[in-house]
Design a protein around this motif. Sequence first.
Motif, PDB file in Angstrom:
ATOM      1  N   THR A  26       0.844  -1.189   0.000  1.00 49.76           N
ATOM      2  CA  THR A  26       0.000   0.000   0.000  1.00 49.76           C
ATOM      3  C   THR A  26       0.880   1.239   0.000  1.00 49.76           C
ATOM      4  N   HIS A  27       0.295   2.364  -0.357  1.00 46.87           N
ATOM      5  CA  HIS A  27       1.032   3.625  -0.355  1.00 46.87           C
ATOM      6  C   HIS A  27       0.379   4.580   0.628  1.00 46.87           C
ATOM      7  N   HIS A  31       5.820   3.701   0.448  1.00 48.92           N
ATOM      8  CA  HIS A  31       5.242   2.410   0.062  1.00 48.92           C
ATOM      9  C   HIS A  31       5.597   1.389   1.131  1.00 48.92           C
ATOM     10  N   LYS A  92       9.171  -0.232   4.821  1.00 52.72           N
ATOM     11  CA  LYS A  92       8.684   0.964   4.144  1.00 52.72           C
ATOM     12  C   LYS A  92       9.813   1.510   3.283  1.00 52.72           C
ATOM     13  N   GLN A  96       8.319   2.781  -4.927  1.00 49.65           N
ATOM     14  CA  GLN A  96       7.483   1.598  -5.111  1.00 49.65           C
ATOM     15  C   GLN A  96       8.229   0.461  -5.809  1.00 49.65           C
TER      16      GLN A  96
END
Length: 100
Positions: A26-27, A31, A92, A96
């Motif tokens: 998810t962002h 990301h 994290k 991406q």
Amino acid sequence: QEAPDVVRVAGARGLPPTDTYKCIATHLSGHKLMVVGSVIGHRARDKANRVAQTLLARWRKMLEAGGHPEFSESRVELLGGDFEVTLRLGVKHPNQKALA
């Protein structure tokens, strides 16, 4: 419905495991990648921690090989006791493509 709190499932089919990791990304201010799994057996907590550290080391090598900087955050959570543990591992990264 077979009985209260009991259902019958028929005709279900699955696929064999792939040679890649399955994950949800998810962002949100960067990301994120989260992996959840179970480790069962004697000293499960120690084993789950080793699994987490091994995955992080492999992923860091993959980042380096791809020319990406280090994760901006990483988190290991071990839930459970010595015989059965749920491992939650999250990382994290601002890019991406580094998590793909």
